[in-house]
Scaffold this motif. Structure first.
Motif, PDB file in Angstrom:
ATOM      1  N   VAL A 135      48.923  25.573  28.462  1.00 42.20           N
ATOM      2  CA  VAL A 135      48.031  24.512  28.962  1.00 42.20           C
ATOM      3  C   VAL A 135      48.743  23.153  28.953  1.00 42.20           C
ATOM      4  O   VAL A 135      48.485  22.306  29.803  1.00 42.20           O
ATOM      5  CB  VAL A 135      46.729  24.467  28.128  1.00 42.20           C
ATOM      6  N   ARG A 136      49.654  22.974  27.994  1.00 40.92           N
ATOM      7  CA  ARG A 136      50.376  21.691  27.922  1.00 40.92           C
ATOM      8  C   ARG A 136      51.476  21.588  28.973  1.00 40.92           C
ATOM      9  O   ARG A 136      51.992  20.511  29.220  1.00 40.92           O
ATOM     10  CB  ARG A 136      51.055  21.550  26.545  1.00 40.92           C
ATOM     11  N   HIS A 137      51.854  22.703  29.588  1.00 41.10           N
ATOM     12  CA  HIS A 137      53.033  22.700  30.446  1.00 41.10           C
ATOM     13  C   HIS A 137      52.855  21.727  31.607  1.00 41.10           C
ATOM     14  O   HIS A 137      51.882  21.807  32.355  1.00 41.10           O
ATOM     15  CB  HIS A 137      53.305  24.104  30.984  1.00 41.10           C
ATOM     16  N   PRO A 138      53.812  20.805  31.783  1.00 39.77           N
ATOM     17  CA  PRO A 138      53.601  19.743  32.774  1.00 39.77           C
ATOM     18  C   PRO A 138      53.484  20.228  34.210  1.00 39.77           C
ATOM     19  O   PRO A 138      52.929  19.513  35.050  1.00 39.77           O
ATOM     20  CB  PRO A 138      54.846  18.845  32.609  1.00 39.77           C
ATOM     21  N   SER A 139      53.977  21.433  34.518  1.00 37.52           N
ATOM     22  CA  SER A 139      53.980  21.853  35.930  1.00 37.52           C
ATOM     23  C   SER A 139      52.642  22.395  36.431  1.00 37.52           C
ATOM     24  O   SER A 139      52.485  22.600  37.630  1.00 37.52           O
ATOM     25  CB  SER A 139      55.048  22.906  36.167  1.00 37.52           C
TER      26      SER A 139
ATOM     27  N   ASP B 292      40.409  20.441  25.267  1.00 36.61           N
ATOM     28  CA  ASP B 292      40.874  19.226  24.580  1.00 36.61           C
ATOM     29  C   ASP B 292      42.384  19.045  24.759  1.00 36.61           C
ATOM     30  O   ASP B 292      42.867  17.927  24.926  1.00 36.61           O
ATOM     31  CB  ASP B 292      40.507  19.271  23.090  1.00 36.61           C
ATOM     32  N   ILE B 293      43.105  20.173  24.745  1.00 35.15           N
ATOM     33  CA  ILE B 293      44.559  20.083  24.956  1.00 35.15           C
ATOM     34  C   ILE B 293      44.850  19.597  26.378  1.00 35.15           C
ATOM     35  O   ILE B 293      45.674  18.716  26.600  1.00 35.15           O
ATOM     36  CB  ILE B 293      45.228  21.448  24.678  1.00 35.15           C
ATOM     37  N   ALA B 294      44.130  20.160  27.353  1.00 35.53           N
ATOM     38  CA  ALA B 294      44.362  19.766  28.764  1.00 35.53           C
ATOM     39  C   ALA B 294      44.085  18.278  28.953  1.00 35.53           C
ATOM     40  O   ALA B 294      44.794  17.591  29.690  1.00 35.53           O
ATOM     41  CB  ALA B 294      43.473  20.589  29.700  1.00 35.53           C
ATOM     42  N   CYS B 295      43.040  17.772  28.259  1.00 36.42           N
ATOM     43  CA  CYS B 295      42.673  16.359  28.418  1.00 36.42           C
ATOM     44  C   CYS B 295      43.643  15.442  27.686  1.00 36.42           C
ATOM     45  O   CYS B 295      43.764  14.274  28.047  1.00 36.42           O
ATOM     46  CB  CYS B 295      41.264  16.108  27.894  1.00 36.42           C
ATOM     47  N   SER B 296      44.308  15.973  26.643  1.00 38.01           N
ATOM     48  CA  SER B 296      45.180  15.086  25.867  1.00 38.01           C
ATOM     49  C   SER B 296      46.636  15.156  26.332  1.00 38.01           C
ATOM     50  O   SER B 296      47.510  14.549  25.730  1.00 38.01           O
ATOM     51  CB  SER B 296      45.082  15.424  24.374  1.00 38.01           C
ATOM     52  N   ARG B 297      46.899  15.911  27.409  1.00 37.76           N
ATOM     53  CA  ARG B 297      48.266  15.912  27.962  1.00 37.76           C
ATOM     54  C   ARG B 297      48.611  14.502  28.446  1.00 37.76           C
ATOM     55  O   ARG B 297      47.711  13.758  28.841  1.00 37.76           O
ATOM     56  CB  ARG B 297      48.320  16.839  29.188  1.00 37.76           C
TER      57      ARG B 297
ATOM     58  N   PHE C 189      40.417  21.214  33.747  1.00 39.22           N
ATOM     59  CA  PHE C 189      40.349  22.458  32.970  1.00 39.22           C
ATOM     60  C   PHE C 189      38.967  23.057  33.227  1.00 39.22           C
ATOM     61  O   PHE C 189      37.961  22.563  32.730  1.00 39.22           O
ATOM     62  CB  PHE C 189      40.544  22.152  31.478  1.00 39.22           C
ATOM     63  N   TYR C 190      38.944  24.089  34.056  1.00 37.92           N
ATOM     64  CA  TYR C 190      37.669  24.692  34.462  1.00 37.92           C
ATOM     65  C   TYR C 190      37.330  25.813  33.494  1.00 37.92           C
ATOM     66  O   TYR C 190      37.843  26.924  33.639  1.00 37.92           O
ATOM     67  CB  TYR C 190      37.777  25.246  35.878  1.00 37.92           C
ATOM     68  N   ALA C 191      36.500  25.529  32.523  1.00 35.78           N
ATOM     69  CA  ALA C 191      36.119  26.571  31.564  1.00 35.78           C
ATOM     70  C   ALA C 191      34.694  27.030  31.843  1.00 35.78           C
ATOM     71  O   ALA C 191      33.794  26.209  32.012  1.00 35.78           O
ATOM     72  CB  ALA C 191      36.216  26.035  30.148  1.00 35.78           C
ATOM     73  N   GLU C 192      34.523  28.335  31.931  1.00 35.32           N
ATOM     74  CA  GLU C 192      33.190  28.943  32.006  1.00 35.32           C
ATOM     75  C   GLU C 192      32.979  29.599  30.655  1.00 35.32           C
ATOM     76  O   GLU C 192      33.740  30.477  30.262  1.00 35.32           O
ATOM     77  CB  GLU C 192      33.136  30.013  33.103  1.00 35.32           C
ATOM     78  N   MET C 193      31.971  29.141  29.935  1.00 38.71           N
ATOM     79  CA  MET C 193      31.851  29.590  28.540  1.00 38.71           C
ATOM     80  C   MET C 193      30.499  30.278  28.296  1.00 38.71           C
ATOM     81  O   MET C 193      29.910  30.818  29.221  1.00 38.71           O
ATOM     82  CB  MET C 193      32.090  28.387  27.634  1.00 38.71           C
ATOM     83  N   GLY C 194      30.051  30.232  27.087  1.00 39.47           N
ATOM     84  CA  GLY C 194      28.836  30.954  26.728  1.00 39.47           C
ATOM     85  C   GLY C 194      27.590  30.262  27.242  1.00 39.47           C
ATOM     86  O   GLY C 194      27.633  29.133  27.721  1.00 39.47           O
ATOM     87  N   SER C 195      26.448  30.956  27.108  1.00 31.71           N
ATOM     88  CA  SER C 195      25.224  30.433  27.693  1.00 31.71           C
ATOM     89  C   SER C 195      24.032  31.148  27.060  1.00 31.71           C
ATOM     90  O   SER C 195      24.127  32.314  26.700  1.00 31.71           O
ATOM     91  CB  SER C 195      25.278  30.710  29.187  1.00 31.71           C
TER      92      SER C 195
END
Ligand code: NAP
Length: 531
Positions: free
Chosen positions: A229-233, A251-256, A262-268
């Motif tokens: 997720v941190r990878h710059p490319s 959070d990692i994607a936002c703090s790069r 970061f499109y996350a589909e999570m619980g519901s």
């Protein structure tokens, strides 16, 4: 079909690390060969470099060529036949028919995206013709369309080893857009991932796709996912899975240094509201449908109905009795993996010890913890009891639900107000009920991505209009869907060409409209070519 457990880096294979793990058969409680190697930093870098190099070539292929690639994927997946279904079944404890249903879903969504690429509406081509004579200033010629973003990282969930994994809508919609993909295999079904990945790579070779259009990375360490997720490319990440995992990687994607979507589909929690018009006339049918939805796939669906609300009445008491009777007949079954089983049993234990929450029914057969089996559990509380403990509004992944007794529409509204974002909400009622409960419907429109009338949330139709998303924590980006052809919009961004010579414009924007697209020209849709 031989599996190697290696990283599949474009057309090469690699197994640099001695750190390895095995797939696990949760039914037989045994590890399955071969060993899968944790991806090294060097291997991830290699995959990303290949994807980066592939991008400009893949992006500029004709729509026909990319559609051909997708259709070749469907053929290669069909050619895998039982090998894919059997491996998925062994790794997840899903019965073969369930795996076959996922396989069908992959064929359907892949064909839909092939059709979409050819049809071209996703490009959203817009043209505002220039006017050099406009006063006081000349009007520039402005044209725009959607273009693919670049390499995409994909993380699938454990509960859909075929349909929301390597071959899921995330991968296929990114390909459709023109983006290379690197999938991080789910460690709960790494063999299924490898089989699926090899099918994609065969399709890529057959249709002349550029090297690096697809790679598969194996791993079970959080650091491996985090490094990816941190990878710059990368230009975007698509994730399906738990709130904990999704949030950590978001959070990692936002703090790069350069944040990316970061499109996350999570619980519901997927609340179900039983309105009087339906409850009074269809009590038994609704209870039966609810039980089927609750226990489908051992309750391991993100669309599982986790809350059911009704207004106290004889019909509501009947519903509780009938739903409870059905739950007691549920034969415990093996869950996907030990982690999910542990979370479920701990969650049930916590709910059993929650004040104001009553266990009204459970599977009459005791689940065998050795086989990571889950029994079904039905809890009951009141509107006040529910709102007194916010944890009761959280997803508990497995075959359990809470029935909430309310006094009136005001109670429904108070619960709906406190609900967090959810993938769906369901209403059972009559059309008259919908008018009377208008305020509830209006509130739910702010909370969920899909409103279901007289049905059940489990079992998604794979079609163009489907929206599978919702406000946080259902997803991290509520304008996006992970199912349905609109999913392609996650991996494209608009680019505008101003006063660009016609010969150098993308085909979709050329005056002659060679692709015969429906375009927004000076504010009106038309297929006409421009002189
Ligand atoms: P998961 O444990 O979150 O796994 C998803 C992926 O994220 C895996 O590749 C996992 O790899 C990685 N991961 C998880 N936590 C991480 C962390 N802290 N750091 C780095 N990587 C991490 O999810 P799951 O158990 O497979 O799936 C069950 C959940 O998915 C349920 O909550 C369900 O509701 C949800 N789900 C949602 C949808 C939807 O469309 N909204 C569909 C299906 C399932 P590792 O295992 O290697 O960490």
């Amino acid at each position: 079909m031989n599996l190697t457990g290696h990283q599949l880096l474009g057309t090469s294979e690699s197994a640099e690390s001695n750190d390895s793990f095995f797939a696990y058969n949760p039914t037989l409680r045994e590890e399955i060969d071969p060993a899968f190697h944790e991806a090294s930093i060097h291997e991830i870098d290699t995959a990303v470099k290949l994807a980066d190099t592939a991008f400009p070539i893949f992006r500029d292929l004709s729509p026909e060529k990319r559609a051909e690639f997708l259709l070749a994927i469907t053929e290669e997946v069909q050619a895998l036949g039982d090998a894919l279904l059997e491996r998925a079944s062994v790794e997840t404890a899903h019965p073969l028919p369930r795996c076959a249903a996922e396989w069908d879903r992959v064929i359907t969504h892949t064909r839909q995206f092939a059709e979409l690429i050819r049809e071209g509406s996703w490009l959203d081509a817009r043209i505002d013709l220039g006017n050099p004579d406009r006063k006081p200033l000349p009007k520039p010629d402005v044209r725009s369309l959607m273009e693919p973003m670049g390499p995409i990282a994909v993380f699938g969930a454990s509960n859909f080893p075929i349909a929301i994994s390597v071959l899921g809508t995330d991968t296929i919609s990114a390909f459709a857009a023109g983006c290379p993909v690197i999938v991080k295999a789910h460690p709960a079904h790494p063999g299924t991932c490898e089989l699926a990945a090899r099918a994609i790579l065969r399709a890529a070779a057959r249709t002349g796709m550029p090297e690096g259009v697809f790679s598969l990375i194996q791993g079970r360490r959080n650091e491996t996912s985090a490094y990816l997720v941190r990878h710059p490319s990368f230009e975007a990440v698509a994730f399906t899975g738990s709130l904990g995992g999704g949030r950590a990687l978001f959070d990692i994607a936002c703090s790069r240094p350069r944040p990316i979507p970061f499109y996350a589909e999570m619980g519901s929690v997927n609340p179900v509201f039983l309105l009087p018009g339906a409850l009074n006339t269809r009590t038994a049918g609704i209870a039966q449908g609810f039980f089927a939805a609750l226990t489908a796939g051992v309750g391991q669906f993100c669309t599982n109905p986790g809350l059911v609300l009704g207004i106290e009445s004889p019909a509501w008491s009947d519903f509780q009795r009938l739903a409870g009777a059905a739950v007691s007949t549920y034969a415990p079954a093996t869950m996907l993996h030990g982690g999910i089983h542990l979370a479920y049993t701990a969650g049930i234990e916590a709910r059993r010890n929650t004040a104001n929450l009553h266990l009204i029914a459970q599977s009459s057969t005791t689940p065998d913890p050795e086989k990571t089996e889950a029994g079904a559990y039905l809890f009951a509380t009141t509107q006040q009891g529910l709102l007194a403990d916010p944890t009761l509004l959280d997803e508990l992944f497995g075959p359990t639900s809470t029935l909430v007794s309310c006094q009136n529409q005001g109670d429904f509204l108070a619960v709906a107000e406190r609900l967090e974002g959810s993938l769906s909400a369901t209403i059972h009622g009559t059309e008259e009920d919908l008018v009377e409960y208008r305020d509830l419907v209006d509130l739910l429109r702010r909370k969920v991505g899909r409103l279901i009338f007289n049905g059940y949330p489990v079992g998604l139709e794979i079609c163009h209009s489907m929206h599978h998303g919702g406000p946080y924590p259902a997803t991290t980006i509520s304008s996006a869907t992970s199912i349905g052809t609109r999913a392609i919009q996650r991996f494209v961004r608009p680019i505008c060409y101003q006063d660009w010579p016609d010969a150098q414009l993308p085909e979709a924007l050329k005056n002659g409209n060679p692709r015969n697209l429906f375009r927004l020209v000076n504010g009106k849709y038309s297929r006409e070519s421009l002189s």
